[in-house]
Write a protein that holds these residues in place. Sequence first.
Motif, PDB file in Angstrom:
ATOM      1  N   ARG A  84      22.322 -48.901  -5.046  1.00 51.86           N
ATOM      2  CA  ARG A  84      23.538 -48.536  -4.329  1.00 51.86           C
ATOM      3  C   ARG A  84      24.523 -49.712  -4.317  1.00 51.86           C
ATOM      4  O   ARG A  84      24.151 -50.843  -4.096  1.00 51.86           O
ATOM      5  CB  ARG A  84      23.211 -48.144  -2.883  1.00 51.86           C
ATOM      6  CG  ARG A  84      24.418 -47.585  -2.136  1.00 51.86           C
ATOM      7  CD  ARG A  84      24.064 -47.145  -0.733  1.00 51.86           C
ATOM      8  NE  ARG A  84      23.099 -46.072  -0.689  1.00 51.86           N
ATOM      9  CZ  ARG A  84      23.380 -44.779  -0.862  1.00 51.86           C
ATOM     10  NH1 ARG A  84      24.609 -44.409  -1.137  1.00 51.86           N
ATOM     11  NH2 ARG A  84      22.432 -43.874  -0.794  1.00 51.86           N
ATOM     12  N   TYR A  90      27.046 -44.462  -6.972  1.00 53.36           N
ATOM     13  CA  TYR A  90      25.588 -44.342  -6.870  1.00 53.36           C
ATOM     14  C   TYR A  90      25.189 -42.888  -6.637  1.00 53.36           C
ATOM     15  O   TYR A  90      24.315 -42.360  -7.321  1.00 53.36           O
ATOM     16  CB  TYR A  90      25.098 -45.235  -5.734  1.00 53.36           C
ATOM     17  CG  TYR A  90      23.680 -44.997  -5.289  1.00 53.36           C
ATOM     18  CD1 TYR A  90      22.630 -45.725  -5.834  1.00 53.36           C
ATOM     19  CD2 TYR A  90      23.376 -44.064  -4.299  1.00 53.36           C
ATOM     20  CE1 TYR A  90      21.325 -45.528  -5.417  1.00 53.36           C
ATOM     21  CE2 TYR A  90      22.081 -43.857  -3.884  1.00 53.36           C
ATOM     22  CZ  TYR A  90      21.053 -44.589  -4.443  1.00 53.36           C
ATOM     23  OH  TYR A  90      19.760 -44.383  -4.034  1.00 53.36           O
ATOM     24  N   ASP A  91      25.823 -42.247  -5.664  1.00 55.86           N
ATOM     25  CA  ASP A  91      25.468 -40.872  -5.305  1.00 55.86           C
ATOM     26  C   ASP A  91      25.647 -39.926  -6.483  1.00 55.86           C
ATOM     27  O   ASP A  91      24.817 -39.050  -6.730  1.00 55.86           O
ATOM     28  CB  ASP A  91      26.296 -40.388  -4.111  1.00 55.86           C
ATOM     29  CG  ASP A  91      26.013 -41.201  -2.857  1.00 55.86           C
ATOM     30  OD1 ASP A  91      24.819 -41.439  -2.562  1.00 55.86           O
ATOM     31  OD2 ASP A  91      26.976 -41.607  -2.182  1.00 55.86           O
ATOM     32  N   ASP A 120      18.537 -48.814  -2.228  1.00 51.36           N
ATOM     33  CA  ASP A 120      19.710 -49.329  -1.529  1.00 51.36           C
ATOM     34  C   ASP A 120      19.979 -50.786  -1.875  1.00 51.36           C
ATOM     35  O   ASP A 120      21.123 -51.224  -1.860  1.00 51.36           O
ATOM     36  CB  ASP A 120      19.532 -49.189  -0.015  1.00 51.36           C
ATOM     37  CG  ASP A 120      19.626 -47.749   0.445  1.00 51.36           C
ATOM     38  OD1 ASP A 120      20.412 -46.975  -0.141  1.00 51.36           O
ATOM     39  OD2 ASP A 120      18.907 -47.391   1.393  1.00 51.36           O
TER      40      ASP A 120
END
Length: 156
Positions: A84, A90-91, A120
């Motif tokens: 992330r 990232y998503d 993360d």
Amino acid sequence: MAEDITGSLVPGDHRVAIAVARFNEFITEHLLTAAVATWAQLGGSDENLTVARVPGSFELPVTAKHLAASGDYAAVICLGCVIRGETDHYDHVVEQTAKGIREVGTETGVPCIFGVLTCDTLEQAIHRAGAKMGNQGRSAMMAAVEMADLVERLRG
């Protein structure tokens, strides 16, 4: 009693392909090394293992599709690492990569194993690549071998 069909952890003559992302290579190489070592520990032969390197995790599904559609492989493992950042990039990458890998397995009938770390932080990635929490590459190879055998049994 109901029939119980289970795959074994014996590679036999199955061929397995690994698609591995170069992005975050300092992590993905640990995943690949563990997957290859696990293949050897389970008795798989070098000739029955193929590694395809791709730029990043987003490119894993299309590569998996070509490998699976070739008919040459009993399973395809997708290894990558997405960490992330400060944007929502990232998503999007994680969602589309996971969806794409799932679709390849569903469409081709060839088990496609999701071995992409979604973390993360870099520290989490390091831990999941063998430092503290096992190694996702090893887990992915074990799943691939078991699923290849299970699908063969289901096909009769």
